[in-house]
Design an enzyme around this catalytic site. Structure first.
Site, PDB file in Angstrom:
ATOM      1  N   SER A   1      -7.805  -1.361 -11.201  1.00 55.06           N
ATOM      2  CA  SER A   1      -6.866  -1.082 -10.111  1.00 55.06           C
ATOM      3  C   SER A   1      -5.561  -0.466 -10.608  1.00 55.06           C
ATOM      4  O   SER A   1      -4.639  -0.268  -9.819  1.00 55.06           O
ATOM      5  CB  SER A   1      -6.544  -2.385  -9.390  1.00 55.06           C
ATOM      6  OG  SER A   1      -6.124  -3.331 -10.346  1.00 55.06           O
TER       7      SER A   1
ATOM      8  N   THR B   1      -2.563  -4.298  -7.779  1.00 55.35           N
ATOM      9  CA  THR B   1      -1.409  -3.696  -8.433  1.00 55.35           C
ATOM     10  C   THR B   1      -0.779  -4.656  -9.417  1.00 55.35           C
ATOM     11  O   THR B   1      -0.705  -5.851  -9.149  1.00 55.35           O
ATOM     12  CB  THR B   1      -0.364  -3.405  -7.334  1.00 55.35           C
ATOM     13  OG1 THR B   1      -0.924  -2.473  -6.438  1.00 55.35           O
ATOM     14  CG2 THR B   1       0.944  -2.891  -7.889  1.00 55.35           C
TER      15      THR B   1
ATOM     16  N   THR C   1      -0.115   1.223  -9.978  1.00 50.16           N
ATOM     17  CA  THR C   1      -1.428   0.979  -9.365  1.00 50.16           C
ATOM     18  C   THR C   1      -2.229   2.269  -9.209  1.00 50.16           C
ATOM     19  O   THR C   1      -1.661   3.364  -9.179  1.00 50.16           O
ATOM     20  CB  THR C   1      -1.230   0.367  -7.952  1.00 50.16           C
ATOM     21  OG1 THR C   1      -2.477  -0.084  -7.434  1.00 50.16           O
ATOM     22  CG2 THR C   1      -0.648   1.374  -6.973  1.00 50.16           C
TER      23      THR C   1
ATOM     24  N   ARG D   1      -3.956   9.505   0.194  1.00 48.33           N
ATOM     25  CA  ARG D   1      -3.334   8.265   0.668  1.00 48.33           C
ATOM     26  C   ARG D   1      -2.379   7.699  -0.405  1.00 48.33           C
ATOM     27  O   ARG D   1      -2.697   7.631  -1.576  1.00 48.33           O
ATOM     28  CB  ARG D   1      -4.404   7.236   0.984  1.00 48.33           C
ATOM     29  CG  ARG D   1      -3.876   5.882   1.492  1.00 48.33           C
ATOM     30  CD  ARG D   1      -3.707   4.876   0.379  1.00 48.33           C
ATOM     31  NE  ARG D   1      -3.395   3.523   0.877  1.00 48.33           N
ATOM     32  CZ  ARG D   1      -3.016   2.527   0.092  1.00 48.33           C
ATOM     33  NH1 ARG D   1      -2.901   2.703  -1.206  1.00 48.33           N
ATOM     34  NH2 ARG D   1      -2.757   1.334   0.586  1.00 48.33           N
ATOM     35  N   VAL D   2      -1.210   7.289   0.044  1.00 44.54           N
ATOM     36  CA  VAL D   2      -0.240   6.626  -0.826  1.00 44.54           C
ATOM     37  C   VAL D   2       0.108   5.289  -0.187  1.00 44.54           C
ATOM     38  O   VAL D   2       0.312   5.212   1.030  1.00 44.54           O
ATOM     39  CB  VAL D   2       1.030   7.501  -0.973  1.00 44.54           C
ATOM     40  CG1 VAL D   2       2.155   6.721  -1.632  1.00 44.54           C
ATOM     41  CG2 VAL D   2       0.709   8.758  -1.782  1.00 44.54           C
ATOM     42  N   GLY D   3       0.152   4.244  -0.993  1.00 44.52           N
ATOM     43  CA  GLY D   3       0.452   2.914  -0.466  1.00 44.52           C
ATOM     44  C   GLY D   3       1.915   2.555  -0.644  1.00 44.52           C
ATOM     45  O   GLY D   3       2.800   3.417  -0.691  1.00 44.52           O
ATOM     46  N   ASP D   4       2.153   1.268  -0.744  1.00 44.24           N
ATOM     47  CA  ASP D   4       3.531   0.770  -0.871  1.00 44.24           C
ATOM     48  C   ASP D   4       4.092   0.904  -2.280  1.00 44.24           C
ATOM     49  O   ASP D   4       5.311   0.959  -2.470  1.00 44.24           O
ATOM     50  CB  ASP D   4       3.552  -0.723  -0.505  1.00 44.24           C
ATOM     51  CG  ASP D   4       2.672  -1.525  -1.458  1.00 44.24           C
ATOM     52  OD1 ASP D   4       1.475  -1.182  -1.595  1.00 44.24           O
ATOM     53  OD2 ASP D   4       3.170  -2.477  -2.086  1.00 44.24           O
TER      54      ASP D   4
ATOM     55  N   THR E   1       1.985  -6.854  -3.683  1.00 40.91           N
ATOM     56  CA  THR E   1       0.631  -6.398  -3.971  1.00 40.91           C
ATOM     57  C   THR E   1      -0.220  -6.649  -2.727  1.00 40.91           C
ATOM     58  O   THR E   1       0.137  -7.465  -1.881  1.00 40.91           O
ATOM     59  CB  THR E   1       0.035  -7.127  -5.194  1.00 40.91           C
ATOM     60  OG1 THR E   1      -1.289  -6.654  -5.435  1.00 40.91           O
ATOM     61  CG2 THR E   1      -0.001  -8.629  -5.000  1.00 40.91           C
ATOM     62  N   GLY E   2      -1.314  -5.919  -2.637  1.00 48.56           N
ATOM     63  CA  GLY E   2      -2.183  -6.089  -1.473  1.00 48.56           C
ATOM     64  C   GLY E   2      -2.239  -4.810  -0.654  1.00 48.56           C
ATOM     65  O   GLY E   2      -1.950  -3.732  -1.155  1.00 48.56           O
TER      66      GLY E   2
ATOM     67  N   GLY F   1      -1.226  -2.006   1.073  1.00 49.59           N
ATOM     68  CA  GLY F   1       0.079  -1.369   1.090  1.00 49.59           C
ATOM     69  C   GLY F   1       0.598  -0.988   2.466  1.00 49.59           C
ATOM     70  O   GLY F   1       1.808  -0.971   2.692  1.00 49.59           O
TER      71      GLY F   1
HETATM   72  N1  ASP Z   1      -0.534  -2.294  -2.917  1.00 50.12           N
HETATM   73  C1  ASP Z   1      -1.483  -1.371  -3.455  1.00 50.12           C
HETATM   74  C2  ASP Z   1      -1.735  -0.280  -2.462  1.00 50.12           C
HETATM   75  O1  ASP Z   1      -1.804  -0.536  -1.285  1.00 50.12           O
HETATM   76  C3  ASP Z   1      -2.762  -1.978  -3.854  1.00 50.12           C
HETATM   77  C4  ASP Z   1      -2.759  -3.410  -4.255  1.00 50.12           C
HETATM   78  O2  ASP Z   1      -1.787  -3.969  -4.655  1.00 50.12           O
HETATM   79  O3  ASP Z   1      -3.748  -4.060  -4.156  1.00 50.12           O
HETATM   80  O4  ASP Z   1      -1.919   0.831  -2.880  1.00 50.12           O
END
Ligand code: ASP
Length: 324
Positions: free
Chosen positions: A84, A186, A204, A214-217, A237-238, A240
């Site tokens: 990841s 992450t 991450t 796609r871009v997350g948090d 984390t998680g 985003g």
């Molecule tokens: N937060 C990250 C994202 O959404 C992924 C993760 O932390 O699991 O890209």
């Protein structure tokens, strides 16, 4: 015109902003804590253990929290078994490994890269954006071009193993975010150094099998990471999208600033998601430290854990969660 006064609540001094009429102004209240100068490292998930070990080498030597959060997460970026982050990170649904990372120092400086391909250490590129450009964030080809100009080497980040996993996923091609670390985790890290300064990093490959682009948090300052050296720092984390919609890491630090403990702040930021968003099938975990070195963590669902290192002891701790 506003005046400020300091008073004691539960043994800690709180500086409250007061209007002339004597009513307190929204956002003005802030708590004053004593700064710890005892080095500490915290980071998300199991791989936080190896990140902390590496960061510790810098911290015990009197090095800066900024160097510690960079070198710490680089261990995980370089680990092909971590699916990841960085090398070996699971790709998007078209097979591209695209990376997001950001870093913040104790002065409030920030650097970030997103949708970066072919570079094993996005965190170091983010640091260069922070230190060597007038900008905060570079994305995609621009980030790659910048990295190459700074001497980073282009690499193949899709390993045999991650390619095999992607091919297996393609047989069904169903995008189904999984709650815990099976397809996203992450590494987010916060360190405090012997001067008491706080810095944070976050890196991450994002949600596995996401849409191209796609871009997350994680590269977004305030969503995946926020540091306010006067008060505290938080990482996320998680899934985003949930942190992006609530600017979660900023929220955690803001609540710490206003007097919440690190634990209370993480819980309130999760509660914000639960109150406002469709949260049931998604995981989010927050991890935070205030400037006194107190830590907190909270997640939507069970399964989130983090590593904490102090006095040379590095331990993995299960976070509490909203649901059981
Ligand atoms: N937060 C990250 C994202 O959404 C992924 C993760 O932390 O699991 O890209």
């Amino acid at each position: 015109m506003k005046s400020r006064r300091t008073f004691l609540k539960n043994g800690v001094a709180i500086t409250a902003g007061l209007s002339l009429a004597g009513t307190s102004c929204v956002g003005e209240s802030e708590i004053q804590r004593e700064r710890s100068t005892k080095p500490k490292a915290i980071s998300t998930w199991n791989h936080g253990l190896s990140a902390n070990e590496e960061a510790w080498k810098t911290l015990v030597d009197g090095g800066s929290a900024l160097d510690a959060v960079e070198t710490g997460v680089m261990v995980v970026e370089a680990d092909p078994k971590s699916t990841s982050v960085g090398l070996g990170g699971l790709p998007d649904r078209d097979g591209n490994v695209t990376l997001d990372a950001c870093i913040m120092d104790h002065l409030g400086n920030a650097g970030s890269v997103s949708f970066l391909q072919h570079i094993k250490h996005p965190i170091s590129v983010a640091r260069k954006v922070m230190e060597e450009t007038p900008h905060v964030m570079l994305v995609g080809d621009g980030a790659l071009k910048f990295a190459l100009s700074k001497g980073f080497k282009k690499e193949q980040l899709l390993t045999e193993d991650s390619r095999d996993q992607w091919k297996k996923w393609k047989e069904e091609s169903k995008y189904r975010p999984i709650i815990n670390s099976e397809n996203h985790d992450t590494i987010g890290m916060i360190c405090q150094d012997s001067k008491g300064n706080l810095s944070g990093s976050c890196t991450t490959s994002g949600a596995a099998y996401k849409m191209y682009g796609r871009v997350g948090d994680s590269p977004v300052i305030g969503a995946g990471l926020f540091v306010d050296n006067d008060h505290g720092a938080a990482v996320a984390t998680g899934m985003g999208e949930l942190m992006l919609k609530t600017l979660g890491s900023f929220l955690v630090v803001e609540l710490i600033r206003q007097g919440a403990t690190a634990q209370e702040a993480c819980e309130a930021a999760i509660q914000r998601i639960v109150d406002k968003l469709d949260y049931k099938s998604f995981q989010v975990g927050y991890l935070a430290m205030d400037k006194a070195g107190n830590t907190g963590a909270f997640a939507i669902h069970p399964g989130f854990n983090y590593a904490e290192m102090a006095d040379g002891n590095n331990i993995l701790i299960d976070s509490r969660s909203y649901s059981n």
